[in-house]
Design a protein around this motif. Structure first.
Motif, PDB file in Angstrom:
ATOM      1  N   ILE A  51      -9.744   7.101  -0.731  1.00 53.05           N
ATOM      2  CA  ILE A  51     -10.329   5.798  -0.371  1.00 53.05           C
ATOM      3  C   ILE A  51      -9.530   4.634  -0.964  1.00 53.05           C
ATOM      4  N   GLU A  79      -7.654   2.501   1.463  1.00 56.98           N
ATOM      5  CA  GLU A  79      -8.337   1.488   2.295  1.00 56.98           C
ATOM      6  C   GLU A  79      -8.102   0.154   1.604  1.00 56.98           C
ATOM      7  N   GLU A  80      -7.653  -0.849   2.370  1.00 54.84           N
ATOM      8  CA  GLU A  80      -7.067  -2.030   1.728  1.00 54.84           C
ATOM      9  C   GLU A  80      -7.978  -2.769   0.758  1.00 54.84           C
ATOM     10  N   GLU A 122      -3.305  10.046   3.457  1.00 50.41           N
ATOM     11  CA  GLU A 122      -3.702  10.731   4.687  1.00 50.41           C
ATOM     12  C   GLU A 122      -3.042  12.115   4.732  1.00 50.41           C
ATOM     13  N   CYS A 177     -16.504   1.141   6.002  1.00 48.08           N
ATOM     14  CA  CYS A 177     -15.051   1.198   6.200  1.00 48.08           C
ATOM     15  C   CYS A 177     -14.742   2.262   7.254  1.00 48.08           C
ATOM     16  N   SER A 198      -7.370  11.955  10.666  1.00 51.17           N
ATOM     17  CA  SER A 198      -8.412  11.135  11.314  1.00 51.17           C
ATOM     18  C   SER A 198      -8.165  11.011  12.818  1.00 51.17           C
ATOM     19  N   PRO A 253     -14.853   0.120  -0.904  1.00 57.59           N
ATOM     20  CA  PRO A 253     -14.441  -0.901   0.073  1.00 57.59           C
ATOM     21  C   PRO A 253     -15.361  -2.128   0.037  1.00 57.59           C
ATOM     22  N   ASN A 304       0.846  -1.190   0.000  1.00 61.83           N
ATOM     23  CA  ASN A 304       0.000   0.000   0.000  1.00 61.83           C
ATOM     24  C   ASN A 304       0.888   1.250   0.000  1.00 61.83           C
ATOM     25  N   LEU A 329     -13.389   5.102   7.174  1.00 63.34           N
ATOM     26  CA  LEU A 329     -13.327   6.527   6.833  1.00 63.34           C
ATOM     27  C   LEU A 329     -14.357   7.325   7.635  1.00 63.34           C
TER      28      LEU A 329
END
Ligand SMILES: Cc1cc2nc3c(=O)[nH]c(=O)nc-3n(C[C@H](O)[C@H](O)[C@H](O)COP(=O)(O)O)c2cc1C
Ligand code: SF4
Length: 423
Positions: free
Chosen positions: A169, A172-173, A85, A387, A286, A187, A80, A389
């Motif tokens: 987004i 996000e994995e 962020e 997810c 976040s 997601p 990733n 977020l």
């Protein structure tokens, strides 16, 4: 003084080239790892205590151990490198200045989990980084650190660089997996977890760049060495990106658990002249903000969780007393609102309402009851989204509320800003 581990090569001339990497012991760890069994490598990473540097802080060795052992199953590793962020600029430094460190970590990780193919999902804006990675991958193929029968063993491995297109987004994995597969980055519901149903439906490990860059050092210097740096439950070297109102913003490599005060006042040179520290976001937007009273908090996963915030990506954003917190919270929530993928109602609609209400408060048109409305919107979103977020957005807003209630109330009551008097 702490001797850098992950950034040790970045000031070398042509640090991103194979010759430089080799001159500082590069690819020795791969040779060592290929003489070990995959299980003993996984155990070594577990024993090191390495926790994922992408934000959640999950044990890396444990994550690898969830991959099924069946040798007939196709498996994948995804790195990733989306680094979306706000405030975060650590992975970019590794990618641009020491890409072989990442590639070596990826080949070792892939050997441990039995993956013959891996992908680096890189943020679209990182064009220099993507080019450097492509060049470094070519060099690694030439030396047989990648490709068929690596260094004469039975292990073969290919790495592909996949460029993203600029959505938060995508980091996000599971959204990242969708994006690699050629779909819109929405997601996925979990379970099933990627370790069982991941990329193209196959068992997959997703790890952050900094996490994977730690691997060659663990193999070279041992699990006990890594575990001895910083707090026992959250050890290792850590990259902290410091931005905002400090004299020396930048990227610093320090032991995990270094107190926030030391990071800001010793390494980043303190607060800009004539300003006072007002708030600190410790781990990307976040993460709920902290204040002066929290400055002695060690910067590690557990100490920050105990303070109701998180280490996240290690992006420290320093806010001084000339900044209005209502405005800072509005800017943050405009970001979350813009980046919400829209898949689930609480996040899509809730963040739209939060931004509407925040805008009117900030613009001097707040109404009595707006604080209660915002708090209710937070309750409606938190824990009800696909997810993290949505949860991250709520946590950030609650952090601002809890620490600076009077600034929100002042805006609503007096129709102007408490800090700079603007309407
Ligand atoms: C909205 C959102 C964005 C994320 N962005 C990133 C990112 O840019 N890079 C990253 O490594 N992890 C990001 N994550 C965390 C990943 O989902 C995942 O936990 C991480 O890549 C796992 O790697 P690690 O175990 O090495 O930390 C994000 C998560 C969310 C919810
Ligand atoms: S929480 Fe937001 S970003 Fe995540 S799936 Fe739902 S709408 Fe998309």
């Amino acid at each position: 003084m702490f001797e850098p581990v992950l950034l040790k090569n970045i000031n070398m001339p042509d640090s991103y080239k194979l010759t430089s990497y080799m001159s500082s012991g590069g690819y020795q760890a791969l040779k060592k790892a290929l003489e070990m069994t995959p299980d003993s490598l996984i155990q070594m990473v577990k024993d090191s205590g390495l926790r994922g540097r992408g934000g959640a802080g999950f044990s890396t060795g444990l994550k690898w151990s969830f991959i099924p052992k069946d040798p007939t199953l196709q498996k994948y590793l995804c790195c990733n490198a989306d680094e979306g962020e706000p405030g975060t600029f650590k992975d970019r430094a590794i990618i641009e200045y020491d890409p072989h460190q990442l590639i070596e970590g990826m080949v070792i990780a892939s050997y441990a989990i039995g993956a013959d193919t891996s992908y680096i999902y890189i943020r679209g804006e990182f064009s220099l980084g993507a080019d450097r990675l492509e060049d470094a991958i070519k060099e690694a193929y030439q030396k047989n650190y990648l490709g068929k029968n690596i260094l004469g063993t039975k292990f073969s491995h290919d790495i592909y660089v996949h460029r993203g297109a600029g959505a938060y987004i995508c980091g996000e994995e599971t959204a990242l997996l969708e994006s690699i597969e050629g779909r819109r980055a929405l997601p996925r519901i979990k379970p099933p977890f990627p370790a069982h149903v991941g990329l193209f439906g196959k068992p997959t490990v997703i790890n952050n760049v900094e996490t994977l860059a730690c691997i060659p050092h663990i193999v070279n210097r041992g699990a006990a060495w890594f575990a001895s740096i910083g707090p026992a439950k959250s050890p290792g070297p850590k990259l902290f990106g410091i931005s905002g109102s400090v004299n020396k913003p930048g990227l610093y490599e320090l032991p995990m658990g270094t107190p926030l005060r030391e990071i800001i006042f010793t390494h980043a040179g303190g607060i800009r002249p004539g300003k006072k520290l007002k708030a600190v976001i410790p781990g990307g937007v976040s993460a709920p903000m902290l204040t002066e009273k929290d400055l002695d908090t060690p910067m590690d996963f557990d100490s920050l969780a105990a303070k109701g915030t998180m280490l996240g990506s290690g992006a420290v954003v320093v806010i001084d007393d000339s900044m209005c917190i209502v405005k800072a919270a509005l800017i943050t929530h405009e970001f979350f609102h813009h980046e919400s993928c829209g898949k689930c109602t609480p996040c899509r609609e809730g963040l739209d309402w939060i931004v509407k209400v925040m805008r009117r408060i900030e613009h001097g048109q707040g109404k009595e009851g707006d604080m209660e409305l915002l708090k209710k919107l937070c309750v409606d979103i938190f824990g009800r989204t696909f997810c993290p977020l949505g949860d991250g957005a709520v946590m950030a807003l609650r952090g601002a509320f809890n620490n600076f209630t009077e600034e929100f109330e002042y805006h609503i009551k007096n129709k102007r800003c408490m800090v700079n008097g603007n309407r």
